[in-house]
Motif scaffolding. Structure first.
Motif: not given
Length: 259
Positions: A108, A112-113, A137-138, A140-141, A146-147, A161
């Motif tokens: 990760l 960016k996480t 999560a989708d 964010l990606s 990065h979730p 996830l």
């Protein structure tokens, strides 16, 4: 170890947020009562004071008119209404280096996480279904982030996830290393409330004790150095709350969302 009698032992044995707040008020307690402050989960001598208020009528006032969660603690600890929380110590360089290593082991990227905390001890989280967190999560990606779900002992991680069992001692450092945190209103929200990272707190639309949860526990009353976004989430605005969260985190200067 027994402490001297001029020490005020603030006994805390409830939730993470309650410990954070009691610790934050320890300096104010010391100043008012001319006692040295010491916080523990078990009495060890000195002047013992049970700092929490579960089972007390005091909790039922939280959210009523302008009475806030922090006000309840001020009353419980006998502090003036203008008493403020002391700033917590920021993670050390060594702790930050360890947090960077935890991210690297999980492939990760730093800054960016987004740490996602999807459960809470004291409030209902029925509003936040597994589908909600999958959609979060989708989104964010899709925006270069990065979730990572904080997998507590009772956390039900939605299938597919990424998650990590984050020790509480590492959490503040990992939040800074990651760059962003998104939490359901919980003790973790308090724990990271003073950190210079991007923070979003999600409130289910429900009452706490004396009134709306958001009104009684909002971070607007925690001090100017605790800026973050707070979003009220009801079943009919879940998609909107995801969009607001991602927009804020992706644009925050503490996060590098660019691919």
């Amino acid at each position: 170890m027994r402490l001297p009698t001029d020490t005020c032992v603030l006994v805390g044995d409830y939730g993470i947020g309650d410990h954070y707040i009691v610790g934050g008020f320890a300096e104010a307690v010391s100043k008012k009562y001319a006692l040295k402050g010491w916080m523990t989960t078990k009495p060890t001598g000195g002047e013992i004071f049970y700092a929490h208020f579960p089972q007390l009528e005091l909790a039922k006032a939280i959210g009523f008119k302008d009475f806030h969660f922090l006000d309840a603690y001020r009353v419980r600890l006998g502090l003036p209404e203008d008493s403020e929380l002391s700033k917590a110590l920021l993670p050390s360089d060594e702790e930050l280096a360890h947090a960077d290593e935890l991210l690297r082991r999980s492939n990760l990227p730093a800054k960016k996480t987004v740490l996602l905390n999807i459960d809470a001890k004291s409030i209902s989280t029925e509003t936040f279904s597994a589908d909600y967190w999958t959609a979060m999560a989708d989104a964010l990606s899709a925006n270069g982030l990065h979730p990572l779900i904080n997998r507590g002992p009772e956390t039900i991680v939605p299938p597919g996830l990424p998650s990590m069992d984050i020790p509480i001692r590492d959490y503040r450092a990992l939040a800074l290393a990651a760059g962003a945190v998104c939490t359901v209103r919980s003790g973790i929200s308090d724990l990271v409330s003073d950190l210079p990272c991007a923070r979003v707190v999600l409130y289910p639309k429900l009452d706490y004790e004396g009134g709306p949860l958001l009104k009684g526990t909002s971070f607007e009353k925690f001090g100017a150095h605790r800026e973050q976004r707070e979003f009220l989430v009801s079943p009919d605005c879940r998609t909107e709350s995801i969009a607001q969260t991602v927009e804020y985190l992706a644009a925050n200067p503490n996060v590098s969302a660019a691919a």
